[in-house]
Design a protein around this motif. Sequence first.
Motif, PDB file in Angstrom:
ATOM      1  N   ALA A   1       0.831  -1.204   0.000  1.00  0.00           N
ATOM      2  CA  ALA A   1       0.000   0.000   0.000  1.00  0.00           C
ATOM      3  C   ALA A   1       0.866   1.254   0.000  1.00  0.00           C
ATOM      4  O   ALA A   1       0.565   2.238  -0.696  1.00  0.00           O
ATOM      5  CB  ALA A   1      -0.940  -0.003   1.203  1.00  0.00           C
ATOM      6  N   GLN A   2       1.950   1.231   0.771  1.00  0.00           N
ATOM      7  CA  GLN A   2       2.846   2.380   0.795  1.00  0.00           C
ATOM      8  C   GLN A   2       3.597   2.510  -0.531  1.00  0.00           C
ATOM      9  O   GLN A   2       3.802   3.626  -1.032  1.00  0.00           O
ATOM     10  CB  GLN A   2       3.838   2.257   1.950  1.00  0.00           C
ATOM     11  CG  GLN A   2       3.194   2.383   3.317  1.00  0.00           C
ATOM     12  CD  GLN A   2       4.238   2.429   4.426  1.00  0.00           C
ATOM     13  OE1 GLN A   2       5.121   3.269   4.411  1.00  0.00           O
ATOM     14  NE2 GLN A   2       4.133   1.529   5.390  1.00  0.00           N
ATOM     15  N   ALA A   3       4.008   1.385  -1.110  1.00  0.00           N
ATOM     16  CA  ALA A   3       4.694   1.431  -2.402  1.00  0.00           C
ATOM     17  C   ALA A   3       3.785   2.049  -3.463  1.00  0.00           C
ATOM     18  O   ALA A   3       4.221   2.872  -4.273  1.00  0.00           O
ATOM     19  CB  ALA A   3       5.128   0.032  -2.816  1.00  0.00           C
ATOM     20  N   LYS A   4       2.512   1.671  -3.442  1.00  0.00           N
ATOM     21  CA  LYS A   4       1.565   2.231  -4.404  1.00  0.00           C
ATOM     22  C   LYS A   4       1.352   3.719  -4.154  1.00  0.00           C
ATOM     23  O   LYS A   4       1.325   4.527  -5.093  1.00  0.00           O
ATOM     24  CB  LYS A   4       0.230   1.491  -4.327  1.00  0.00           C
ATOM     25  CG  LYS A   4      -0.806   2.024  -5.313  1.00  0.00           C
ATOM     26  CD  LYS A   4      -2.096   1.228  -5.241  1.00  0.00           C
ATOM     27  CE  LYS A   4      -3.114   1.761  -6.248  1.00  0.00           C
ATOM     28  NZ  LYS A   4      -4.385   0.981  -6.196  1.00  0.00           N
ATOM     29  N   ALA A   5       1.206   4.107  -2.879  1.00  0.00           N
ATOM     30  CA  ALA A   5       0.969   5.514  -2.561  1.00  0.00           C
ATOM     31  C   ALA A   5       2.151   6.384  -2.986  1.00  0.00           C
ATOM     32  O   ALA A   5       1.970   7.470  -3.537  1.00  0.00           O
ATOM     33  CB  ALA A   5       0.705   5.674  -1.064  1.00  0.00           C
TER      34      ALA A   5
END
Length: 284
Positions: free
Chosen positions: A130-134
């Motif tokens: 989720a952080q990588a996508k954000a």
Amino acid sequence: MAAMVVAGAVLGGAVLAGCASPADSRTEATDSPTAATASPPAAPKKPPTMAPGPAGRTPVFERRPSGDGAGRSAERVVALTFDADMTADQGSRAASGERFDNPELIALLRRLKVPSTVFMTGRWAEEYPAQAKAIGTDPLFEIANHSYSHYAFSTPCYGLPVVEKAAMTRDVERAFAAFRKAGARNVVPYFRFPGGCYDDATLRALAPAKVTAVQWDVVSGDAFATDADAVADQVLAGVRPGSLVVMHCTRSAAPATEAAVRRIVPELRERGYRFVKVSELMEG
């Protein structure tokens, strides 16, 4: 062991579509000469890369050259880069609660509006999708490759396990695949060697990956540091126009980085520096 694009350009279609009724939309689409003749959107700009070195070796970029060769001084730009480190064998440590991410640092960069390049390992992207996508969908940032495994590409290298030469390209490609799976879009064809360790044989072995290796000219010293002022002092003393700073985006291995950035950014701005991503630095 990281250029702003206006987000409204992406959201604009959805906002405008909500301003008219379905009937109005059909009329506008069929009757408006503007709609019939509008040009298609421009293709996204490709990030700059360096040409291969002798015998096709992977090229290495460390900083923007000073000046332009015509007596004019260099532009006061600096790239802050952040390594999101996690090795392939650290899953059990993450499961036990060790944090290899640093969302507070990313939030600070957003509040301060600091364009940055995050050199991410594929294993990190798998642990924190989720952080990588954000990060990888925020135009403030770009994601570059820091290998999948964070194993050394040459030795000795801080005691890291070693990637075999024949597996180096596969390791890099596996990281890019992890970024895609997480949903990151702002991914650039740049690679940072784990630990910064490489040699001539490594540059030859990595050539099939077709990446530009990105190192640095300013070492922040934030790895395992607990004194934020010491980290900030080291960066502020080392930065020159066109500098590329290496820092880290992992709470467990670089706990003082966020506090150091709180000093670094305003002080460099007072000196007239503008922050850019590596892709913009490489354009100069």
